[in-house]
Scaffold this motif. Structure first.
Motif: not given
Length: 142
Positions: A7-10, A78-81
């Motif tokens: 999980k990535v949050i930017l 942005l949330e993603g992987k």
């Protein structure tokens, strides 16, 4: 039990306008760079800024929104992987890069509303894995 979390949050600014690819089956892909910066004091007490650049990939509905609304300099959440992509270059050398595959995006800055100065469009969109375009969320707490 889950074997891991990716999980990535930017929150950052677009470094360029999104590049859009449309495939034969109608699916769209948007790619762009996103800059995240942090400010800190170095050993000498001077304010220093460190900027990290991220390669972003959006698919389907999020790509369509990126094509219509995102421009260089816009601020997004942005949330993603994280995804590793491998390939061979022209010399046959194995290469790889890391990309952020976005699945949730909120536009935080960019075009101003006509209602008055200083107002910013804020819209949250989640990727719909069923293949349909994502819809704005209506359950905001304010």
């Amino acid at each position: 039990m889950a074997s891991g979390i990716n999980k990535v949050i930017l929150i950052g600014n677009l470094g360029k306008d999104p590049e859009i690819q449309k495939f034969d089956n109608g699916v769209k892909k948007a790619t762009f760079s996103l800059a995240t910066s942090e400010v800190f004091k170095n050993k000498e007490g001077e304010k220093t800024t460190h900027t990290e650049w991220h390669n972003i990939v959006l698919w389907r509905g999020l790509a369509e929104i990126a094509e219509s609304y995102l421009k260089k300099g816009n601020t997004i959440y942005l949330e993603g992987k994280i995804r590793r992509r491998d390939w061979e270059d022209k010399e046959g050398q194995k290469r790889y890069s890391f990309e952020i595959i976005g699945d949730n995006m909120t536009m935080l800055g960019g075009p101003r509303k006509e209602g008055g100065p200083g107002e910013t469009i804020v819209e949250t969109v989640k990727e719909d894995t069923s293949g349909d375009a994502p819809q704005p969320e209506d359950d905001l707490p304010f």
